[in-house]
Design a protein around this motif. Sequence first.
Motif: not given
Length: 342
Positions: A257-278
Amino acid sequence: MESKEEFDLVAMAQGLKWLMRQLYTKIAKAEEFPELLKSPKSFVQIVEEKKYKNLRLTEAFLKHLADQNILLLEDGKYSWNDNIRHKVKGKTVVEAEAVAIKNVQEKALPLFGILRKYAETIPKILRGGTPDREAELVIWDSLYNTEFYSFLRKEAIRRGNLPENSVIIDFGCRLGWSTIDIIKVLNPKKVYAVDPSPLMIELAYENLLALDLMKKVEFVRYDFDFEKKIDIPEKCDGAFIGLLFNRYSGEEITDMLLALRSVLKGGARVCGLQPIKDSEAIDAAELLLFADKEFRGYPEYEIFKTAFIRSGFGKPVIERSMFFHTTYIAEKPVEKPEKKKK
């Protein structure tokens, strides 16, 4: 934005539950549990007799057999349920199950073949074997191209509120089906389709070319060495991440995510498909996927959330345990914790 399509997720979930039950029953019989557990045995006794070495996965395996009533668990001991075949189902239950099974077969048929192959490998994994069978690209390609997975990706994009007519990153594009859905739903100015595999990029290129969608796409090979920068010449308005976190630890997700944020504008939306468990508990479908060479397990919510917050994103919103979305909010560098010395 493309109009929302109807899809019966409840029926699909019921069909998958039926499939899991069939596969777990088959594994138990292949492991000769009906004979082994004619008399009740403890977890330790089963482990010793079957020579299981991966205790975490074995515990999950036996738990799912008991949850499905394939095994009986009483006073800490497991026994084979001889009455399982004689349970009579009502007409309504039988009809609902038939609809659910048909739903899975029509909407995600390749899933049967993939999970069946994984189920056959589980005994080896329980005995400490290392996964050595990579998923066949053709099978996964056909699965990701099904109506079921297309619906899930589009639903993730909609719930994530990614901006239309903008510049989007498809981070981990694999075979390009997520890139195609981004184009169909958002009509973006441009999509940067990023993946570490030259073969995946080649296949994705062919899939997009066949649909005449290449004019909006630029492929970027990034080897997921998160210390390196992603070679994208502009800041982007949003990012989609599909089924990528299964292959990484919490610390590696933070680095990603640190690598990804370097190519995002401030306020950029990030979303996805990923099973998450609790919790640390392993669910039925997740257990089978450990037969995949790259699979590390579904991320736990606390680890997942911490990785995003530490990397300068807002607290991720999780919906239906599989759709996530958040916003990149930090422009200043985020101090990474020192890595523990081995």
